[in-house]
Design a protein around this motif. Structure first.
Motif, PDB file in Angstrom:
ATOM      1  N   SER A   1       0.829  -1.206   0.000  1.00  0.00           N
ATOM      2  CA  SER A   1       0.000   0.000   0.000  1.00  0.00           C
ATOM      3  C   SER A   1       0.863   1.256   0.000  1.00  0.00           C
ATOM      4  CB  SER A   1      -0.892  -0.017   1.232  1.00  0.00           C
ATOM      5  OG  SER A   1      -1.408   1.261   1.443  1.00  0.00           O
ATOM      6  N   GLU A   2       0.343   2.253  -0.697  1.00  0.00           N
ATOM      7  CA  GLU A   2       1.041   3.541  -0.699  1.00  0.00           C
ATOM      8  C   GLU A   2       0.256   4.586   0.058  1.00  0.00           C
ATOM      9  OE1 GLU A   2       1.515   4.151  -4.837  1.00  0.00           O
ATOM     10  OE2 GLU A   2       3.508   3.262  -4.883  1.00  0.00           O
ATOM     11  N   ALA A   3      -0.684   4.098   0.822  1.00  0.00           N
ATOM     12  CA  ALA A   3      -1.529   5.029   1.571  1.00  0.00           C
ATOM     13  C   ALA A   3      -0.685   5.800   2.566  1.00  0.00           C
ATOM     14  CB  ALA A   3      -2.617   4.253   2.301  1.00  0.00           C
ATOM     15  N   THR A   4      -1.134   7.005   2.876  1.00  0.00           N
ATOM     16  CA  THR A   4      -0.377   7.835   3.808  1.00  0.00           C
ATOM     17  C   THR A   4      -1.129   8.052   5.109  1.00  0.00           C
ATOM     18  OG1 THR A   4      -1.285   9.718   2.654  1.00  0.00           O
ATOM     19  CG2 THR A   4       0.977   9.088   2.101  1.00  0.00           C
ATOM     20  N   THR A   5      -2.368   7.665   5.141  1.00  0.00           N
ATOM     21  CA  THR A   5      -3.097   7.759   6.412  1.00  0.00           C
ATOM     22  C   THR A   5      -3.713   6.410   6.744  1.00  0.00           C
ATOM     23  OG1 THR A   5      -5.188   8.334   5.393  1.00  0.00           O
ATOM     24  CG2 THR A   5      -3.746  10.157   5.984  1.00  0.00           C
ATOM     25  N   MET A   6      -4.059   6.278   7.992  1.00  0.00           N
ATOM     26  CA  MET A   6      -4.648   5.022   8.458  1.00  0.00           C
ATOM     27  C   MET A   6      -5.968   4.744   7.754  1.00  0.00           C
ATOM     28  SD  MET A   6      -3.122   3.145  10.416  1.00  0.00           S
ATOM     29  CE  MET A   6      -3.650   1.484  10.256  1.00  0.00           C
TER      30      MET A   6
END
Lengths: 382, 643
Positions: free
Chosen positions: A115-120
């Motif tokens: 994942s490249e998500a930056t928030t939970m």
């Protein structure tokens, strides 16, 4: 559905054109697309079940499998955009020793990693999407759905996540995901150990279906030098019993093959019944290969214990009220001769066994009575 | 042997026989039966000490009463019977008020108050069964009467003393007769004094004097109580008037101090007396109480409302909103678990809104006390449902947990919003979740059976219809409430295909049913479903036909109690509702029989369905098997504290 009361004619007229039965009138082999993907997978696995599979499974239990398969997600890390859960899942699924749910759990863990998500929140949404795709890949598989749900619950339900920065939270998530995967992987071994106390020398065990957990149990018992005899039902139409009996004979366990219809005939000499489960539902009952219900009924009426071996990732939030109250998993049935087109064929592949006919469930959470399943589920999902 | 086979009528329903009786006197009981007037028979039937029927004349199902009651329960009950029969408008409860003497403010008041209190514990502490216990009761009640006579002596002469003295005297009379030699000097003296006082009082009364004296000399206590009745009525008038002037009803402190337990055992005479003294609602006890259900309050219906309405201005401690809700319960305007609970919570919100902490008092404690007093008023109007009990527990918990640092207005606002949240989350929100779950179980072509008029099930059916599911509804109903007709009306208005039948036809109609949806008043932690009477029957027939039974119940109605039958805790409805059919004079066969001592009407309101007959319970936590109720109760209660 069809009752004796005349006033039901009203309803019959209304529902006469309802689809559920309509498609079964077609010849079973003319629409292979309707075959449940779950059973396709199983068929594929049954094709490769051999002693060498067993040794491989042994290796998997030892935790080697993670190393010998180059983790594809590592390569995916570079091009995260093209990451596909299904592909990942399929690559895991190819391992015959891995249950579908465990494969799904591994795939979902890979999603977190890639994942490249930056928030939970973003990560959670991504995870949710991935699990939805997996679930829609095969709607009929209970363990897949349950495994995905449980993974999400287990991984995301930790209050510690709120207080940490994103990277450490993510690594914690990954940690939990790995742990969950590991637990699921070891589940079979735990169950096999737990069930040893129930197998005594000189007992006769009736087995229905080809369950890898049950096989593991029997194998462990044989390794512990227990003396017992196994009766295998034939397991029409895919001959799972035949496969299982050949496996058992390789382990030098005395085994006898029965017709599915000979269960009541031979129940007298049986001391206990062992079955696996496709899914364990909230009532504590199980959904398993067709024929389990009638075996449980026969065993219940003859006061023989019915033991179910099922990993906890098969606990599903389902509550069927009766046999028709679930999504049917259809499978082809080969009768050997041509069936006239007007003859309907019941192609449902599994049935629901209510909890009152089960004695105990062997799970990796321990040996449970059927009613405890719901307690565990409530505590997990509440 | 022989007496066991006798019909229940042989056992006088007014007299409780306790324990094992050695000597049987069948002729004494049969002579009772032969008496033409059942009332006089029951009134004149001597208390246990003289009748002493054999132990096996006890009906096999009869619950033996608490042992400590044996001494003083019987004369009281006989007095009750006499008073209830007499044409006077004065009820048992008003008589009950009297021996307390609380309102006359006489010097003897204190010791009189102790009359009831002192005799009970002494008796209860004494061992002994049957004759032994009677003897024990005598010896114990003699000091008690001695106590009272002291009070009689000290009291200024008046009507009230005379009546009370008479009671006392008659009380001790029957006790002392068989064991004269055992009484001590002081006791004998006390007895004499009591008799003297009674005689003097009788003389004052004039015409009734001879009867009373003769009664005091020879006849049984019950007869003595009857002639005394009119005089005591007069006293009651005076006493009540005095009470109204001085106190304006029972003080709030008194009420809150010992609010009746929600599940008070009404066959426990001493508790009933205590509860009566505080009661705002004057309930008339039913004449023919059903033997097995004596522990439940059995009142005459339809008499309380006007009485309560007239008292509206005397009850200053009662909040009008609570009063209104209480009256609505009493008249039956609000029924149904959720509706009653919501009405109560709204009333409490009003209470909180109008509340101001009295000087030198703590909000947390004072408000809890207030709520308790309101709750006891509501219980008097109609016994609480379990759901209401849970809601009250929530409210009290919230009050107790209020931070001490909050100002009064803040605390009030917090409480109000808490109550609002409870209504929205636990009741209304829960229903929507239940509907969502339940609808997933309805398939095309289903025939759904429901019983009565459960609100949750109605919502499920309507929502399923909105989703264009094709199903048919069988509404099963029963006399006397016929609630199903309301449901039927609403369903038909929406265009749902319905069939209506009474519960008598349940075994015929169950063929075609595919699912049974039921509501519940409460679900207990062994999975027992406590619901409208008749539900158990429906569930059992359904499970015999292998039809799944789904119970829709919000989780706030769950209770950790365990109940095995419908007897221990239940509610009794108006017996007239089952004895009469309105608008059908031609079939009112029971006219004129309602006062017959041999006839008891049992109109149960609830019953308990064992969990074996239930396939699934649908709650706001999802669909669970009945075996998982304790888990929900546990988890829910944990959350309960956190909310």
């Amino acid at each position: 559905m069809w009752r004796r009361s005349p006033s039901f004619i009203l309803d019959e007229r209304r529902t006469s054109s309802s689809p559920p039965m309509a498609d079964t009138t077609r010849a079973p082999f003319q629409n292979p697309d309707s075959i449940s993907a779950y059973y396709q997978t199983r068929a594929a696995h049954h094709g490769v079940i051999t002693s060498e599979w067993l040794s491989q499974a042994q290796a998997a239990v030892g935790g080697v499998s993670g190393d010998e398969h180059p983790i594809s997600s590592l390569t995916d890390l570079g091009d995260g955009k093209s990451f596909n859960v299904i592909e990942e899942f399929n690559s895991w699924r190819k391992q015959p020793d891995l249950a579908e749910a465990v494969a799904a759990i591994r795939a979902l863990a890979a999603v977190i990693r890639a994942s490249e998500a930056t928030t939970m929140m973003e990560l959670e949404i991504e995870l949710k999407k991935a699990s939805d795709t997996l679930k829609s890949w095969d709607k009929t598989s209970i363990s897949l759905t349950a495994g995905c749900d449980l993974f999400i619950r287990y991984v995301t339900r930790t209050s510690a996540l709120e207080y940490e920065d994103f990277n450490s939270a993510k690594s914690r998530l990954l940690e939990r995901a790995e742990k969950f995967g590991e637990i699921s992987c070891k589940a079979r071994r735990i169950i096999a150990m737990l069930s040893q106390d129930f197998i005594f020398d000189g007992c006769t065990i009736l087995v229905h279906g080809l369950s890898r957990v049950v096989l593991e149990i029997l194998k462990t018992a044989a390794q512990n030098n227990k003396l017992f005899r196994v009766l295998c039902t034939e397991g029409r139409p895919d001959g799972t019993g035949v496969l299982l009996s050949s496996e058992l004979s390789k382990l030098d366990i005395p085994v006898k093959l029965l017709l599915d219809s000979a269960v009541a005939y031979s129940m007298d000499e049986v001391d206990m019944v062992f079955v696996g489960a496709d899914g364990v539902v909230e009532s504590g009952g199980i959904i398993n290969m067709m024929g389990t219900y009638q075996i449980a009924l026969v065993a219940h009426s003859m006061n023989k214990p019915v033991y179910v071996a099922a990993e906890s990732y098969k606990f599903a939030r389902l509550y069927p009220l009766d046999q028709k109250d679930m999504a049917p998993a259809l499978r082809p049935i080969e009768f050997g001769i041509k069936i006239p087109t007007k003859v309907e064929v019941e192609r449902s592949a599994r049935d629901y066994t209510p909890p009152q006919y089960l004695t105990l469930l062997f799970t990796d959470l321990g040996v449970l009575s059927p009613s405890v399943v719901s307690d565990e589920l409530i505590q997990l999902y509440l | 042997m022989e007496s066991r086979r006798n019909p229940r009528a042989v056992v006088d329903p007014k007299v409780r026989q306790v324990g094992f009786f050695t000597s049987s006197q069948p002729d004494s009981s049969s002579s009772q039966l032969q008496q033409p007037d059942p009332i006089s028979a029951s009134a004149s039937s001597p208390p246990v000490s003289t009748i002493s029927p054999s132990g096996n004349s006890l009906s096999p199902v009869m619950i033996p009463p608490p042992r400590h009651n044996s001494s003083d329960a019987f004369p009281l009950r006989n007095a009750v019977v006499a008073s209830a029969v007499s044409p006077s408008s004065f009820s048992y409860s008003s008589r009950r008020d009297f021996p307390d003497g609380s309102t006359t403010a006489s010097p003897g008041r204190h010791s009189r108050g102790s009359f009831v209190k002192s005799s009970v514990p002494v008796a209860s502490s004494l061992p002994g069964i049957g004759m032994d216990s009677m003897a024990a009761a005598k010896s114990s009640s003699v000091p008690a009467s001695g106590l009272t006579t002291v009070s009689v002596v000290t009291m200024p002469p008046g009507l009230s003393e005379k009546a009370s003295g008479m009671e006392v005297e008659s009380d001790h009379k029957k006790n002392s007769k068989p064991l004269k030699e055992k009484t001590t000097k002081a006791e004998r003296r006390a007895i004499q004094e009591a008799q003297r006082a009674a005689k003097a009082a009788a003389k004052v009364d004039g015409g009734k004097g001879p009867a009373v004296t003769s009664a005091s000399v020879a006849s049984t206590s019950a007869k003595a109580a009857r002639p005394a009745k009119p005089t005591s009525q007069k006293n009651d008038v005076a006493v009540a008037a005095g009470a109204a002037e001085k106190k304006g009803g029972p003080s709030e402190k008194d009420r809150k101090k010992d609010a009746p337990h929600p599940r008070m055992q009404y066959d426990d005479e001493s508790r009933v007396v205590k509860a009566k003294r505080r009661a705002v609602v004057k309930q008339t006890e039913a004449k023919n109480r059903v033997e097995l259900f004596r522990h439940l309050p059995q009142y005459e219906h339809g008499t309380q409302l006007p009485d309560l309405e007239t008292k509206f201005f005397q009850l200053d401690p009662m909040h009008p909103a609570v009063y209104k809700v209480g009256l609505q319960y009493l008249s039956g305007d609000i029924s149904g678990g959720n509706a009653r609970c919501i009405a109560m919570l709204h009333a409490f919100q009003e209470v909180v809104k109008d509340y101001s902490t009295p000087p030198e008092k703590n909000l947390n404690r004072d408000m809890t006390a207030k709520i308790s007093s309101y709750v006891s008023f509501l219980i008097e109007c109609r016994p609480l449902s379990i759901s209401m009990g849970n809601a009250i527990r929530f409210v009290k918990n919230r009050i107790a947990k209020l931070p001490i640092t909050l100002s009064e207005s803040e605390a009030k606002a917090a409480l109000q919003s808490d109550i609002e949240r409870f209504i929205n989350d636990k009741i209304i929100g829960a229903d929507t979740v239940i509907v969502k779950h339940a609808v997933s179980k309805i398939r095309d072509g289903d025939v759904l059976l429901t019983y009565g008029s459960p609100t949750a099930v109605e919502m499920v059916l309507l929502h399923a219809h909105e989703l264009r599911k094709k199903f048919r509804v069988l509404v099963v109903d029963s006399r006397p409430k016929l609630e199903g007709q309301l449901l039927l009306r609403r369903l038909i208005k929406r265009g749902i295909n319905c069939t209506y039948t009474h519960i008598n036809a349940i075994s015929y109609i169950m063929h075609e049913v595919t699912k049974v949806f039921l509501g519940a008043s409460s679900v207990l932690s062994n999975g027992t479903v406590y619901s409208r009477v008749g539900t158990a029957c429906v569930a059992m027939v359904a499970s015999a036909f292998r039809v799944p039974v789904l119970v829709c119940c919000e989780a706030y109605k769950f209770h950790e109690r365990v109940q095995l039958d419908s007897i221990c805790s239940n509610e009794l409805g108006d017996p007239n509702a089952i004895s009469k059919v309105h608008g059908r004079e031609d079939i009112n066969y029971l006219d004129g029989l309602t006062n017959n001592a041999n006839l008891q009407f049992l109109n149960l309101m609830y019953d308990a369905t064992p969990s074996d007959y239930i396939s699934m319970i649908i709650t706001d936590y999802g669909m669970v098997p009945p075996t998982s109720v304790p888990v929900i109760v546990r988890e829910y209660q944990k959350e309960h504290l956190l909310v």
